[in-house]
Design an enzyme around this catalytic site. Structure first.
Site, PDB file in Angstrom:
ATOM      1  N   MET A  24      33.965  50.524  17.357  1.00  0.00           N
ATOM      2  CA  MET A  24      34.199  51.912  16.984  1.00  0.00           C
ATOM      3  C   MET A  24      32.904  52.717  16.865  1.00  0.00           C
ATOM      4  SD  MET A  24      37.338  51.681  17.286  1.00  0.00           S
ATOM      5  CE  MET A  24      38.304  53.038  16.643  1.00  0.00           C
ATOM      6  N   ARG A  25      32.003  52.536  17.831  1.00  0.00           N
ATOM      7  CA  ARG A  25      30.770  53.325  17.858  1.00  0.00           C
ATOM      8  C   ARG A  25      30.491  53.799  19.272  1.00  0.00           C
ATOM      9  NH1 ARG A  25      27.455  53.143  13.622  1.00  0.00           N
ATOM     10  NH2 ARG A  25      28.112  51.686  12.012  1.00  0.00           N
ATOM     11  N   LEU A  26      29.882  54.957  19.376  1.00  0.00           N
ATOM     12  CA  LEU A  26      29.478  55.471  20.693  1.00  0.00           C
ATOM     13  C   LEU A  26      28.107  54.914  21.036  1.00  0.00           C
ATOM     14  CD1 LEU A  26      30.557  59.214  20.432  1.00  0.00           C
ATOM     15  CD2 LEU A  26      31.697  57.334  21.656  1.00  0.00           C
ATOM     16  N   HIS A  84      41.152  51.781  25.768  1.00  0.00           N
ATOM     17  CA  HIS A  84      41.489  52.908  24.904  1.00  0.00           C
ATOM     18  C   HIS A  84      43.008  53.070  24.870  1.00  0.00           C
ATOM     19  CE1 HIS A  84      40.919  56.687  22.820  1.00  0.00           C
ATOM     20  NE2 HIS A  84      41.845  57.194  23.594  1.00  0.00           N
ATOM     21  N   ASN A 109      35.568  49.403  28.380  1.00  0.00           N
ATOM     22  CA  ASN A 109      36.244  49.715  27.119  1.00  0.00           C
ATOM     23  C   ASN A 109      37.746  49.768  27.359  1.00  0.00           C
ATOM     24  OD1 ASN A 109      36.470  50.606  24.361  1.00  0.00           O
ATOM     25  ND2 ASN A 109      36.807  52.684  25.120  1.00  0.00           N
ATOM     26  N   GLY A 133      40.264  42.441  16.089  1.00  0.00           N
ATOM     27  CA  GLY A 133      39.919  41.477  17.135  1.00  0.00           C
ATOM     28  C   GLY A 133      41.091  40.919  17.910  1.00  0.00           C
ATOM     29  N   SER A 134      42.207  41.642  17.969  1.00  0.00           N
ATOM     30  CA  SER A 134      43.338  41.098  18.738  1.00  0.00           C
ATOM     31  C   SER A 134      43.052  41.130  20.241  1.00  0.00           C
ATOM     32  CB  SER A 134      44.634  41.837  18.409  1.00  0.00           C
ATOM     33  OG  SER A 134      44.655  43.122  18.971  1.00  0.00           O
ATOM     34  N   ASN A 135      42.289  42.117  20.699  1.00  0.00           N
ATOM     35  CA  ASN A 135      41.906  42.120  22.120  1.00  0.00           C
ATOM     36  C   ASN A 135      40.934  40.979  22.433  1.00  0.00           C
ATOM     37  OD1 ASN A 135      43.085  44.333  23.892  1.00  0.00           O
ATOM     38  ND2 ASN A 135      42.604  45.469  22.025  1.00  0.00           N
ATOM     39  N   LYS A 154      19.556  54.836  15.303  1.00  0.00           N
ATOM     40  CA  LYS A 154      20.590  54.375  16.235  1.00  0.00           C
ATOM     41  C   LYS A 154      19.949  53.633  17.404  1.00  0.00           C
ATOM     42  CE  LYS A 154      23.857  56.451  19.532  1.00  0.00           C
ATOM     43  NZ  LYS A 154      25.287  56.635  19.575  1.00  0.00           N
TER      44      LYS A 154
HETATM   45  C1  GAR Z   1      42.921  48.745  20.136  1.00  0.00           C
HETATM   46  O1  GAR Z   1      44.170  49.395  20.102  1.00  0.00           O
HETATM   47  C2  GAR Z   1      41.958  49.494  21.038  1.00  0.00           C
HETATM   48  O2  GAR Z   1      42.584  50.056  22.159  1.00  0.00           O
HETATM   49  C3  GAR Z   1      41.486  50.571  20.097  1.00  0.00           C
HETATM   50  O3  GAR Z   1      41.328  49.926  18.858  1.00  0.00           O
HETATM   51  C4  GAR Z   1      42.224  48.834  18.777  1.00  0.00           C
HETATM   52  C5  GAR Z   1      41.435  47.590  18.457  1.00  0.00           C
HETATM   53  O4  GAR Z   1      42.299  46.533  18.138  1.00  0.00           O
HETATM   54  N1  GAR Z   1      40.258  51.124  20.550  1.00  0.00           N
HETATM   55  C6  GAR Z   1      39.928  52.407  20.362  1.00  0.00           C
HETATM   56  O5  GAR Z   1      40.629  53.194  19.781  1.00  0.00           O
HETATM   57  C7  GAR Z   1      38.579  52.796  20.940  1.00  0.00           C
HETATM   58  N2  GAR Z   1      38.397  54.208  20.881  1.00  0.00           N
HETATM   59  P1  GAR Z   1      41.762  45.026  18.054  1.00  0.00           P
HETATM   60  O6  GAR Z   1      40.555  45.026  17.116  1.00  0.00           O
HETATM   61  O7  GAR Z   1      42.900  44.258  17.475  1.00  0.00           O
HETATM   62  O8  GAR Z   1      41.393  44.585  19.445  1.00  0.00           O
END
Ligand code: GAR
Length: 206
Positions: free
Chosen positions: A90-92, A109, A107, A12-14, A65
């Site tokens: 982390m799900r499509l 990436h 999203n 959850g840092s984003n 799903k």
């Molecule tokens: C981030 O680096 C994001 O870009 C990546 O997961 C991390 C989540 O970090 N997302 C993916 O790889 C999506 N395919 P966070 O939970 O600290 O935000």
């Protein structure tokens, strides 16, 4: 203010960077709800005491799903979400969900798409031997990390990098880029032209 629904599976840092941007008024939006598919996700802990509804919706509690995504969509509607923000989710997402929120799912990436979609993008970049990687904010379509690109920023890949070190360098940039992309959406500055996203300037520099 536009209402954000944040979907997060992990650290959850984003999510944190989005909350910080709102508090600092760099992002004029409101978080309507945070949803995780993992009860243990640290993302859920970050909103404690913040007056933001936090909900866990687990895939295993649903027969299909489709039912799972129906529950996600219902929760997002309940909170009148304008923009669905995937932040380490982390799900499509399937076509039914995406058509309900057409053009309103974003999203981030950790690579310069279209290079290295999917899992472990940072390890993929190191294994390939690229000298530059970075991160991409994009609208979500039915493919894997294939939707229209909103913002990208590059970081160097150094010879001694491990996936972890590269991930950290990219993450620091993610935390600036994602709130900025969401702000562009909230200000109505993003226009889709085919698969290209046009940025309409409003005096703010990118
Ligand atoms: C981030 O680096 C994001 O870009 C990546 O997961 C991390 C989540 O970090 N997302 C993916 O790889 C999506 N395919 P966070 O939970 O600290 O935000």
């Amino acid at each position: 203010r536009k209402v954000l629904g944040i979907l997060a599976s992990g650290r959850g840092s984003n999510l944190q960077s989005i909350m910080d941007a709102i508090l600092a008024d760099r992002l004029q939006a409101k978080i309507g709800v945070v949803i995780s598919d993992k009860p243990e996700a640290n993302a859920l802990r970050r909103v404690i005491g913040m007056d933001i509804p936090a909900v866990c919706i687990e895939r295993r509690k649903f027969a299909s799903k489709q039912d799972f995504e129906q529950a996600l969509a219902a929760e997002l509607k309940l909170h009148r979400v304008d923009l669905v923000v995937l932040a380490g989710f982390m799900r499509l997402l399937g076509s039914e969900f995406l058509s309900r929120f057409a053009g309103r799912v974003m999203n981030i990436h950790p690579s310069l798409l279209p290079s290295f979609p999917g899992l472990e993008a940072q390890q993929q970049a190191i294994d390939y031997g690229v000298r530059v990687s970075g991160c991409t904010v994009h609208f979500v379509d039915q493919g894997v990390d294939s939707g229209p690109i909103i913002l990208q920023e590059a970081v160097p890949v150094l010879p001694e990098d491990t996936a972890g070190i590269l991930a950290e360098r990219i993450l620091a940039v993610e935390h600036v880029l994602y709130p900025r992309a969401i702000q562009l959406f909230c200000q109505g500055q993003l226009k889709l032209a085919g698969r290209r996203v046009l940025l309409e300037e409003r005096g703010s520099h990118l």
